[in-house]
Motif scaffolding. Sequence first.
Motif, PDB file in Angstrom:
ATOM      1  N   MET A  65       0.848  -1.178   0.000  1.00  0.00           N
ATOM      2  CA  MET A  65       0.000   0.000   0.000  1.00  0.00           C
ATOM      3  C   MET A  65       0.893   1.242   0.000  1.00  0.00           C
ATOM      4  SD  MET A  65      -2.625   1.330   3.001  1.00  0.00           S
ATOM      5  CE  MET A  65      -3.286  -0.275   3.244  1.00  0.00           C
ATOM      6  N   ASP A  66       0.524   2.212  -0.816  1.00  0.00           N
ATOM      7  CA  ASP A  66       1.334   3.430  -0.858  1.00  0.00           C
ATOM      8  C   ASP A  66       1.077   4.292   0.385  1.00  0.00           C
ATOM      9  OD1 ASP A  66      -0.795   5.519  -1.446  1.00  0.00           O
ATOM     10  OD2 ASP A  66      -1.085   4.189  -3.166  1.00  0.00           O
ATOM     11  N   LYS A  67       1.988   5.207   0.641  1.00  0.00           N
ATOM     12  CA  LYS A  67       1.916   6.030   1.853  1.00  0.00           C
ATOM     13  C   LYS A  67       0.643   6.874   1.889  1.00  0.00           C
ATOM     14  CE  LYS A  67       4.364   9.554   4.555  1.00  0.00           C
ATOM     15  NZ  LYS A  67       3.118   9.932   5.154  1.00  0.00           N
ATOM     16  N   ALA A  68       0.237   7.425   0.760  1.00  0.00           N
ATOM     17  CA  ALA A  68      -0.968   8.269   0.734  1.00  0.00           C
ATOM     18  C   ALA A  68      -2.195   7.461   1.165  1.00  0.00           C
ATOM     19  CB  ALA A  68      -1.172   8.862  -0.658  1.00  0.00           C
ATOM     20  N   THR A  69      -2.321   6.252   0.634  1.00  0.00           N
ATOM     21  CA  THR A  69      -3.469   5.424   0.995  1.00  0.00           C
ATOM     22  C   THR A  69      -3.381   5.019   2.461  1.00  0.00           C
ATOM     23  OG1 THR A  69      -3.669   4.644  -1.275  1.00  0.00           O
ATOM     24  CG2 THR A  69      -4.735   3.307   0.415  1.00  0.00           C
ATOM     25  N   ARG A  70      -2.196   4.690   2.943  1.00  0.00           N
ATOM     26  CA  ARG A  70      -2.023   4.351   4.362  1.00  0.00           C
ATOM     27  C   ARG A  70      -2.460   5.527   5.245  1.00  0.00           C
ATOM     28  NH1 ARG A  70       0.827   0.259   5.640  1.00  0.00           N
ATOM     29  NH2 ARG A  70       2.199   0.422   3.838  1.00  0.00           N
ATOM     30  N   ASP A  71      -2.078   6.732   4.852  1.00  0.00           N
ATOM     31  CA  ASP A  71      -2.471   7.931   5.610  1.00  0.00           C
ATOM     32  C   ASP A  71      -3.991   8.117   5.578  1.00  0.00           C
ATOM     33  OD1 ASP A  71       0.193   8.395   6.186  1.00  0.00           O
ATOM     34  OD2 ASP A  71       0.427  10.000   4.681  1.00  0.00           O
ATOM     35  N   HIS A  72      -4.593   7.856   4.425  1.00  0.00           N
ATOM     36  CA  HIS A  72      -6.050   7.971   4.335  1.00  0.00           C
ATOM     37  C   HIS A  72      -6.735   6.944   5.234  1.00  0.00           C
ATOM     38  CE1 HIS A  72      -6.708  11.152   1.452  1.00  0.00           C
ATOM     39  NE2 HIS A  72      -5.791  10.640   0.638  1.00  0.00           N
ATOM     40  N   PHE A  73      -6.218   5.732   5.280  1.00  0.00           N
ATOM     41  CA  PHE A  73      -6.790   4.719   6.174  1.00  0.00           C
ATOM     42  C   PHE A  73      -6.699   5.176   7.626  1.00  0.00           C
ATOM     43  CE2 PHE A  73      -7.295   1.506   2.918  1.00  0.00           C
ATOM     44  CZ  PHE A  73      -8.372   0.786   3.414  1.00  0.00           C
ATOM     45  N   ALA A  74      -5.558   5.702   8.013  1.00  0.00           N
ATOM     46  CA  ALA A  74      -5.393   6.200   9.389  1.00  0.00           C
ATOM     47  C   ALA A  74      -6.387   7.327   9.665  1.00  0.00           C
ATOM     48  CB  ALA A  74      -3.964   6.675   9.610  1.00  0.00           C
ATOM     49  N   ASN A  75      -6.634   8.145   8.659  1.00  0.00           N
ATOM     50  CA  ASN A  75      -7.515   9.299   8.819  1.00  0.00           C
ATOM     51  C   ASN A  75      -8.999   8.921   8.908  1.00  0.00           C
ATOM     52  OD1 ASN A  75      -7.498  12.136   9.147  1.00  0.00           O
ATOM     53  ND2 ASN A  75      -8.332  12.340   7.075  1.00  0.00           N
ATOM     54  N   LEU A  76      -9.341   7.668   8.621  1.00  0.00           N
ATOM     55  CA  LEU A  76     -10.738   7.241   8.762  1.00  0.00           C
ATOM     56  C   LEU A  76     -11.193   7.319  10.220  1.00  0.00           C
ATOM     57  CD1 LEU A  76     -10.890   4.136   6.379  1.00  0.00           C
ATOM     58  CD2 LEU A  76     -11.607   6.497   5.909  1.00  0.00           C
ATOM     59  N   ARG A  77     -10.248   7.367  11.136  1.00  0.00           N
ATOM     60  CA  ARG A  77     -10.555   7.483  12.568  1.00  0.00           C
ATOM     61  C   ARG A  77     -10.611   8.945  13.028  1.00  0.00           C
ATOM     62  NH1 ARG A  77     -10.234   2.973  15.648  1.00  0.00           N
ATOM     63  NH2 ARG A  77      -9.523   1.072  14.623  1.00  0.00           N
ATOM     64  N   SER A  78     -10.375   9.861  12.125  1.00  0.00           N
ATOM     65  CA  SER A  78     -10.337  11.283  12.472  1.00  0.00           C
ATOM     66  C   SER A  78     -11.681  11.763  13.016  1.00  0.00           C
ATOM     67  CB  SER A  78      -9.962  12.110  11.239  1.00  0.00           C
ATOM     68  OG  SER A  78     -10.068  13.486  11.518  1.00  0.00           O
ATOM     69  N   GLN A  79     -11.609  12.722  13.916  1.00  0.00           N
ATOM     70  CA  GLN A  79     -12.826  13.353  14.434  1.00  0.00           C
ATOM     71  C   GLN A  79     -13.264  14.516  13.546  1.00  0.00           C
ATOM     72  OE1 GLN A  79     -14.705  12.114  16.989  1.00  0.00           O
ATOM     73  NE2 GLN A  79     -13.245  10.433  16.788  1.00  0.00           N
ATOM     74  N   ASP A  80     -12.373  14.937  12.632  1.00  0.00           N
ATOM     75  CA  ASP A  80     -12.706  16.020  11.708  1.00  0.00           C
ATOM     76  C   ASP A  80     -13.515  15.442  10.545  1.00  0.00           C
ATOM     77  OD1 ASP A  80     -12.654  18.550  10.343  1.00  0.00           O
ATOM     78  OD2 ASP A  80     -11.027  17.749   9.109  1.00  0.00           O
TER      79      ASP A  80
END
Length: 193
Positions: free
Chosen positions: A1-16
Motif C-alpha cells: 500500500m502506498d503512503k498516501a493510501t495508508r495515511d487515508h486509512f489512518a484518517n478514517l478514525r479522524s474526528q474532523d
Amino acid sequence: MDKATRDHFANLRSQDADSRYASFRHVMEVTQAPVDWAAEVWDGLLALLKEGDNHQRAIAAQVLANLAKSDTEGRMLKDLDRLMAATKDEKFVTARHSLQALWRVATASEPLRKAVVGRLKKRFQECATEKNGTLIRYDILEVLRKTHDATPDDSLPKLAVELISQEEDPKYQKKYSGLWKDLLPKPKRGAKA
C-alpha cells in the motif's frame, strides 16, 4: 500500500468530519478494483466497525464490503456476521449504509453471494416489527437487485417475489415491486392487478 493510501486509512478514525470524508472517498475509490493489501487493513476495519463512532462504523462497513473482492484469505465469509450486525446499528443511518453496501460483498464470489442472500432473507423477515422496517425491506430488495444486476442469478428475482409477497401492505408491495418490475412476471391480460 502506498503512503498516501495508508495515511487515508489512518484518517478514517479522524474526528474532523471533512477530513475523514475526504479520506473515505479516496479509500472507496482505490478499493473499486481488487487490491493486494486487504489483509493489512482488515482487522483495523473490524475494530472500527465495533469501536468507532457512528460515522466511523458506517465507513468501516462500506470499506469492508468494498474489500470483499480483494479478500484472498476468505475472511469475509468468517466475518460476515459482524458486518450483518452493523445492519442493526443503534444509529439508523449507520445501519442503512451498512446494509446498502452488502451487494458489493454478494458480488465478490458465489459462496459470498449465497451467504449474503441467506442472511438478507432472514433479515427481511425479522425486520418486519422494527422501527423503519419497511425502509429496511426496501433496502434489502434493492441490495438483491444490485447483486442480480452485477452478477445475474435467476434465483434472485424468484426470491424477490417471495419476499415481496410476505409484505401485507399493498402500498409497500407495490413500492418493493417497482425495484424488480422489469424482471417480474407480467399479469395476464384481463386479470386484476
